[in-house]
Enzyme design. Sequence first.
Site, PDB file in Angstrom:
ATOM      1  N   SER A  41       0.809  -1.225   0.000  1.00  0.00           N
ATOM      2  CA  SER A  41       0.000   0.000   0.000  1.00  0.00           C
ATOM      3  C   SER A  41       0.841   1.273   0.000  1.00  0.00           C
ATOM      4  O   SER A  41       0.329   2.349  -0.307  1.00  0.00           O
ATOM      5  CB  SER A  41      -0.952   0.018   1.196  1.00  0.00           C
ATOM      6  OG  SER A  41      -0.252   0.213   2.408  1.00  0.00           O
ATOM      7  N   LYS A 102       0.910   4.803   6.864  1.00  0.00           N
ATOM      8  CA  LYS A 102       0.353   5.619   5.785  1.00  0.00           C
ATOM      9  C   LYS A 102       1.024   6.994   5.830  1.00  0.00           C
ATOM     10  O   LYS A 102       1.790   7.303   6.737  1.00  0.00           O
ATOM     11  CB  LYS A 102      -1.167   5.790   5.938  1.00  0.00           C
ATOM     12  CG  LYS A 102      -1.979   4.505   6.032  1.00  0.00           C
ATOM     13  CD  LYS A 102      -2.043   3.742   4.728  1.00  0.00           C
ATOM     14  CE  LYS A 102      -2.872   2.475   4.871  1.00  0.00           C
ATOM     15  NZ  LYS A 102      -2.779   1.612   3.675  1.00  0.00           N
TER      16      LYS A 102
END
Length: 270
Positions: A41, A102
């Site tokens: 990701s 993230k």
Amino acid sequence: MRKSRGKGGLWETVRFAAILFVIALLLRTFIVAPFSIPSGSMLPTLMIGDFLFVAKWPYGYSAASLPFGAGSDGERWLGAAPERGDVVVFRYPGGGDDDYIKRVIGLPGDTVQMRDGSLWLNGEPVPKTRIADYLMPISLNSPCRTVGEESERIVEGPDGAPVCAYPRYRETLPGGRSYAILDQARIPADDTLPIAVPEGHYFVMGDNRDDSEDSRFPTSVGGVGLLPADKLIGRAAILFFSTDGSAAFSNPASWVRAARWDRIGRSVER
């Protein structure tokens, strides 16, 4: 006399081991902690098989970042707030003990929206420039995972080995922070309603935009939702190891062959 020295030697060994344990515990609790990348990701910034140190002091401490969940939910002590563009590790806000990584995109008071695959902040488009494809070496832990079969492109790399080619862009946030992202295909999350970031929360996204369950998705469907500040663990700092997944635990020599030596020592883009 020999017996006495033997007892003293044993005690010194135990005492030394105890001191080392306490120092290691303090370092891991307050200074740095290891973290491994389990998914793609955050491509192209981070690959599956990367191991990195997470700096814990920049954002202070909370129940999520201290051992055994010390402290109360909603509380955070010391430290400063993240900046736009920081790559952060945090406890998944949907429950459980999983840690995620993230990039911080929206701060409290910001309004974040995706329009036709491009990021908008506070009603203004964030500059997004097409740059050279990201060529990812294909390995056991890093297959050519793409969003939609039409996105898959396996080409020959500089050394003749097959690599996965991803469309890569450079995004530049207000204030000048710049980093590379992947934008593979058109997906529903390329268009969202404006999302206002409330006080004490952050909007986070993966750099691999079409393969990241982040703040665009609520926790009820496996996303991150708006990240509460007390779930922050720390800021991604530096890679101390990286492996292509081909190493066998029982064969130490294989770890040398499997290591991605060119990635070791890299600082994480901020």
